[in-house]
Design a protein around this motif. Structure first.
Motif, short mmCIF file in Angstrom:
data_model
loop_
_atom_site.label_atom_id
_atom_site.label_comp_id
_atom_site.label_asym_id
_atom_site.label_seq_id
_atom_site.Cartn_x
_atom_site.Cartn_y
_atom_site.Cartn_z
N LEU A 587 -15.02 -5.31 -96.69
CA LEU A 587 -14.54 -3.99 -97.11
C LEU A 587 -15.66 -2.96 -97.06
O LEU A 587 -15.40 -1.77 -96.84
CB LEU A 587 -13.97 -4.08 -98.52
CG LEU A 587 -12.69 -4.92 -98.68
CD1 LEU A 587 -12.27 -4.98 -100.14
CD2 LEU A 587 -11.57 -4.34 -97.83
N VAL A 590 -15.78 -1.13 -93.78
CA VAL A 590 -14.67 -0.25 -93.43
C VAL A 590 -15.07 1.20 -93.70
O VAL A 590 -15.68 1.52 -94.71
CB VAL A 590 -13.42 -0.60 -94.27
CG1 VAL A 590 -12.27 0.36 -93.95
CG2 VAL A 590 -13.00 -2.04 -93.98
N TRP A 592 -13.91 4.13 -95.02
CA TRP A 592 -12.82 4.64 -95.84
C TRP A 592 -12.74 6.16 -95.74
O TRP A 592 -13.74 6.84 -95.73
CB TRP A 592 -13.02 4.25 -97.31
CG TRP A 592 -13.05 2.77 -97.54
CD1 TRP A 592 -14.16 2.00 -97.67
CD2 TRP A 592 -11.93 1.90 -97.63
NE1 TRP A 592 -13.80 0.69 -97.85
CE2 TRP A 592 -12.43 0.60 -97.84
CE3 TRP A 592 -10.55 2.08 -97.57
CZ2 TRP A 592 -11.61 -0.51 -97.99
CZ3 TRP A 592 -9.73 0.99 -97.73
CH2 TRP A 592 -10.25 -0.29 -97.93
N GLN A 599 -4.32 8.79 -94.23
CA GLN A 599 -5.21 7.98 -93.42
C GLN A 599 -4.44 6.81 -92.79
O GLN A 599 -3.69 6.11 -93.46
CB GLN A 599 -6.35 7.44 -94.28
CG GLN A 599 -7.17 6.33 -93.64
CD GLN A 599 -8.04 6.84 -92.50
OE1 GLN A 599 -8.22 8.04 -92.37
NE2 GLN A 599 -8.55 5.95 -91.70
N TYR A 601 -4.26 3.23 -91.39
CA TYR A 601 -4.96 1.95 -91.44
C TYR A 601 -4.34 1.01 -90.41
O TYR A 601 -3.13 0.87 -90.33
CB TYR A 601 -4.87 1.33 -92.84
CG TYR A 601 -5.51 2.19 -93.91
CD1 TYR A 601 -6.88 2.19 -94.09
CD2 TYR A 601 -4.73 3.00 -94.72
CE1 TYR A 601 -7.48 2.96 -95.07
CE2 TYR A 601 -5.31 3.78 -95.71
CZ TYR A 601 -6.69 3.76 -95.88
OH TYR A 601 -7.27 4.53 -96.85
N ARG A 628 -9.71 1.29 -103.80
CA ARG A 628 -9.53 1.55 -102.37
C ARG A 628 -8.41 0.69 -101.78
O ARG A 628 -7.57 1.17 -101.02
CB ARG A 628 -10.84 1.25 -101.64
CG ARG A 628 -12.01 2.14 -101.99
CD ARG A 628 -11.94 3.46 -101.30
NE ARG A 628 -13.16 4.23 -101.48
CZ ARG A 628 -13.31 5.47 -101.06
NH1 ARG A 628 -12.29 6.08 -100.47
NH2 ARG A 628 -14.44 6.13 -101.26
N LEU A 632 -4.90 1.81 -100.20
CA LEU A 632 -4.55 1.44 -98.82
C LEU A 632 -3.13 0.91 -98.75
O LEU A 632 -2.32 1.34 -97.92
CB LEU A 632 -5.56 0.41 -98.31
CG LEU A 632 -5.41 -0.10 -96.87
CD1 LEU A 632 -6.78 -0.54 -96.35
CD2 LEU A 632 -4.45 -1.28 -96.76
#
Length: 977
Positions: A587, A590, A592, A599, A601, A628, A632
């Protein structure tokens, strides 16, 4: 399609200090390089990256036409020409040849060496002469066993490597002519041999065979050669007639053909095996299987035919795991485990790579930008030379071997780039006047000549080549050595160094998110795989460095599949697992998007995180990363959000934030029992019991159970391999124990939890050790019997329940929590709990001091014993702890003896302790002895009135019941008194 890159697989370069222009050269083993010029062979030691030193030299009988080195046996074999005659010779123990004047022993193959003279063989080179009835054309050494295969015009001769024992201290290498393979209609130009696999190549044909062994049982075996031919192929006479039709105006060309497996027997090439081994040999090749036949036709679209359109560079490449070879090298073949085998051959503009183990399959086709002259295949690369270029292509051998080793590749645990991936040209390096190439270890040997010499044609007419009319092979050597030549050793750089360059090169594709990034990183991954498979080539410490780079490459591929929108996005999961990266580390890689609800993903990242959170990892995400992840899934996969929030890794999620996301799910029409339970769990974390109670009351108990089945982690989580109750489960234990038991029962029924795991869960939930059984676990066992679960072993469950009932009765131990079910409930709802016998109630009614809990345990035990499924013999040893001095203990013991059909002993006990229970006992248990039961009833009934009546009835009893008469008499007399 060939991907073109500009990497640097070639490192340092050095010149081999040979004195004459090399005519033939080969290398192999640990450090051996042989260069033949004229009637002399020079041996060089190649070690390190910058060192090539002369080791020695020895003379040959004539000019060397072909030469090959075998690591197994450490010998050099040559085809030599002298006075237009060819000779086959093997040079053994050549390392002891320090100077040209050193002693040399020449012996015939199979010649028995006597022990007295054999002592000299230990410290001098031996030359083994191997006479043949036909001139040898080509040779090949098995890289695993060291056997030698020799190709002649119409047959192949196999020499098996063996050791001739001279004395206890000395054995010498020798050969035995063990098999002749007669081949008609094809003349070998090149051959390759490896552990029973034979590849034969003519100008435009390739044939791959597999020789199979049959063990002998100590007796001679009459060998019947197998001959294969195609009945549809014209006979030899017909072929001659066809050849006579050819003239200067016509050219006969056969169609191109590819036959795989059994179909390759239709090629028309006739194969006959002739065993020539000694009778005491353990194994002989007795069967031959055709694996591949391929015939090419030259391109005649142009008016001018070129004789250069021929196949070249035939090679069988084994991939095997190696152990540590012995110092003598004799057990080298036994230390190796063959994993897979590959065959390569090439036309001037195209190369073909086949996998030939288990199944024959064309893996890769290589298209060269220029006309190739020669090529060598290695586990990592394909090296091809043209007149002025050294080209390096990637190969798919390691990918194929990985899939052969593990058929479950590309699952959630492991992954490997596909074999079908496009090949890649890593480098095209300029070399002026390239003439020949060979390879061993990480060294590429190149012969260059500034003014290329025109090589004489093998045949006089291109038309003869096309019709295969001329079956001879003419090999001519340059008559005079010319100036301007060099023999180079080009060292390929280490796999780790090249891998790092490929990773750096791939960075240019990351911003545009193309498949080229995945392709190049896959090439780097396969490069490391191939290096790890070739354990023999690794220096100390290199394997650890390779493994670290391999894990890093898996991480890079995981990044690609998690960020790029491809149809194989799910591969992010196995690659990340192979990288040994933690969820937190992944993570952290990533990018973010802060404050971006829109966003996008990619599927790979979502798949990886979702699957990782389902695995009950011991890793706990920080509050920031947990937020986060929650954001997501709220944005990309809202249906998975309740499951994600229930993961142990999301322990530090802000419950207020989680509730806000869950409430938005309700407004989106995604409300469900699982969302309700998740909100209830978050309310408990906040300490808001009113909200928790409101959520739990919004659904029936049955629906709540269904919700827990959908997400068991609301109740049970796993930490360090152990099941741990959640805060939700602890709360239900106090507030709704019945719901908790029903939910765990539902989990077991749906295979979400095992029997032993459920027991451990309740023990841990109630804070009891392994030896103490809480009442809640007893309630769960009783619920299992009521539910009649198919996977529950009834007798084992009966045993656990009765053992606990007996223990609590014997210890006068009350339950720690109120039981969820009474004995009456169990009798009415469970078929395994039977109605308690009437005489038991009479026996128990005599004791008015039993408390309620004690009475419930006793009734459950008695009911279970009176049930239809109970095995009484299983608890007999444990009844000793329950004393017969109490009425409760007496009832259990009498009930146990009754089930064991010990009626007389039971009546004796009842007559002594509770006579009023005798008649009900007899009526219920002695129905088959109706007369005895009637007598007992009448006798007891008349004890206080007419003694003559009972005496006559007792006198009429059978003799066998005399003891009962006396017992009844004593009871009656006592009653009268």
């Amino acid at each position: 399609m060939v991907h073109l890159y500009n990497l640097h697989p070639f490192g340092s370069q050095q010149v081999v200090p040979c004195k004459l222009e090399p005519e033939r050269f080969c290398g192999g083993g640990r450090d051996a390089l042989f260069v033949a010029a004229g009637c002399k062979v020079e041996a060089f030691a190649v070690s390190g990256h910058e060192l090539c030193r002369p080791r020695g030299a020895f003379s040959t009988l004539g000019r060397v036409l072909r030469m090959a080195y075998s690591e197994a046996g450490d010998y050099l074999v040559t085809i030599e020409e002298k006075n237009k005659a060819t000779f086959l010779r093997a040079y053994v123990n050549w390392r002891s040849k320090r100077t040209e004047n050193s002693r040399v022993c020449i012996r015939m193959v199979g010649h028995q060496v006597e022990a007295p003279s054999g002592a000299a063989f230990g410290d001098q080179m031996s030359i083994v002469e191997m006479p043949l009835s036909e001139a040898p054309l080509c040779i090949s050494c098995c890289p695993v066993k060291g056997d030698l295969l020799v190709g002649c015009s119409n047959k192949l001769v196999l020499f098996s490597l063996k050791y001739q024992v001279i004395s206890e201290e000395l054995s010498i290498l020798d050969f035995e002519r063990s098999l002749i393979i007669h081949i008609d209609n094809i003349t070998p130009v090149e051959i390759s041999f490896c552990v029973g696999y034979v590849a034969v190549m003519s100008d435009l044909e390739v044939l791959i065979l597999k020789l199979e062994s049959r063990p002998k049982n100590g007796k001679a075996v009459n060998h019947h050669p197998r001959k294969t031919s195609d009945p549809r192929r014209p006979a030899q006479g017909t072929r001659d007639e066809t050849s006579q039709l050819e003239s200067d105006d016509f050219v006969i060309c056969q169609k191109p053909m590819e036959l795989l497996g059994e179909k390759s027997e239709q090629s028309g090439v006739s194969i006959t095996l002739e065993s020539t081994g000694l009778a005491d040999e353990k194994v002989e090749y007795s069967h031959v299987h055709h694996l591949l036949y391929r015939r090419f036709t030259p391109d005649i679209s142009f008016c001018v035919l070129s004789d250069d359109i021929k196949l070249h560079s035939l090679q069988l490449l084994p991939i095997y795991q190696t152990g540590s070879p012995t110092s003598s090298g004799k057990n080298l073949s036994q230390e190796r485990e063959l994993l897979s085998l590959f065959c390569f051959f090439s036309l001037p503009h195209m190369g073909y790579l086949y996998m030939v183990v288990k199944s024959v399959e064309l893996m890769s086709v290589y298209q060269y930008p220029e006309t190739s002259q020669q090529a060598v295949l290695t586990p990592q690369f394909l090296h091809v030379i043209t007149s002025n270029n050294l080209q390096c292509f990637t190969v798919r051998c390691s990918a194929a071997v990985a899939r052969e080793e593990d058929p479950y590749m590309d699952t959630t645990l492991k992954a490997c780039p596909p074999v079908s991936m496009d090949v890649c040209a890593l480098r095209i390096q300029l070399f002026i006047g390239l003439k020949a190439i060979c390879h061993f270890k990480n060294h590429i040997i190149l012969l260059t000549q500034a003014d290329p010499e025109v090589i004489p044609e093998r045949r006089d007419s291109s038309r003869r080549l096309l019709s295969r009319k001329d079956t001879s092979v003419k090999i001519r050597m340059p008559s005079v050595a010319e100036a301007g030549w060099n023999l180079y050793i080009v060292n390929t750089i280490s796999p780790v160094q090249l891998y790092k360059e490929m990773v750096e090169y791939s960075d240019i594709y990351k911003t545009v998110k193309t498949q080229s990034c995945i392709h190049l990183l896959s090439e780097a991954h396969l490069l490391l795989r191939a290096a790890l498979m070739d354990a023999q080539q690794l220096e100390p410490g290199e394997r650890a460095e390779l493994m670290e780079a391999f894990k890093e490459s898996c991480g890079h591929l995981g990044d690609c599949y998690s960020r790029l929108d491809t149809q194989h996005s799910h591969l992010a999961l196995p690659y990340y697992k192979m990288s040994d990266l933690s969820l937190t580390e992944v993570l952290a890689r990533v990018d973010w998007a802060v404050d971006h609800e829109s966003q996008k993903y990619e599927r790979g990242l979502i798949f990886y995180i979702n699957h990782s959170l389902y695995e009950n990892l011991d890793e706990e995400l920080s509050e920031e990363l947990a937020a986060r992840v929650a954001q997501l899934f709220h944005a990309a996969e809202p249906k998975q959000l309740p499951h994600v929030l229930c993961s142990p890794s999301m322990k530090h999620t802000d419950p207020s934030l989680a509730l806000s996301y869950l409430r938005s799910l309700d407004t989106c029409g995604l409300s469900s029992i699982l969302v309700t339970l998740t909100k209830a769990a978050m309310a408990l974390k906040l300490g808001d019991l009113d909200m928790h109670r409101k959520e739990m009351q919004s659904h029936s108990e049955m629906k709540l159970v269904c919700g827990f089945i959908l997400e068991p982690r609301l109740l049970i989580q796993q930490k360090k391999g152990q099941l741990v109750p959640t805060e939700f489960a602890v709360h239900l234990k106090e507030a709704q124990p019945g719901l908790l038991v029903a939910s765990v029962l539902g989990l077991q029924k749906n295979s979400k939890i095992g029997i032993e795991e459920a027991d451990s869960f309740f023990k841990m939930l109630c804070g009891h050790g392994e030896d103490k059984i809480p009442q809640l676990l007893l309630d769960f066992w009783e619920a299992q019997l009521v539910a009649c679960l198919p996977d529950v072993v009834l007798q084992e469950l009966f045993f656990k329940l009765t053992l606990q009932y007996i223990w609590r009765l014997s210890q006068r131990q009350p339950p720690d929590t109120p039981p969820l079910r009474s004995a009456e409930d169990l009798i009415n709802t469970c078929s395994h709990y039977g109605l308690i016998y009437p005489w038991v109630h009479i026996l128990i009614s005599s004791d008015f001091l039993l408390d309620k809990n004690y009475m419930e345990d006793l009734s459950k035990l008695q009911s279970l014993m009176c049930g239809p499924s109970f095995d009484i013999a299983s608890i007999v040893p444990f009844l000793d702890s329950l004393s017969e001095d109490t009425v409760a203990g007496l009832s259990v013991h009498v009930l146990c003896r009754t089930l064991l059909k010990e009626y007389e002993q039971c009546i004796d006990t009842l007559l002594e302790r509770c006579p009023e229970a005798v008649i009900p006992y007899a009526n219920h248990q002695l129905k088959e002895e109706s007369r005895i039961a009637s007598v007992v009833e009448n006798a007891v009934a008349s004890t206080l009135s007419e003694n003559q009546v009972w005496w006559r009835e007792v006198s009429a009893l059978p003799v066998s019941t005399e003891r009962w008469k006396l017992r009844l008499l004593s009871v009656i007399i006592s009653a009268e008194d």
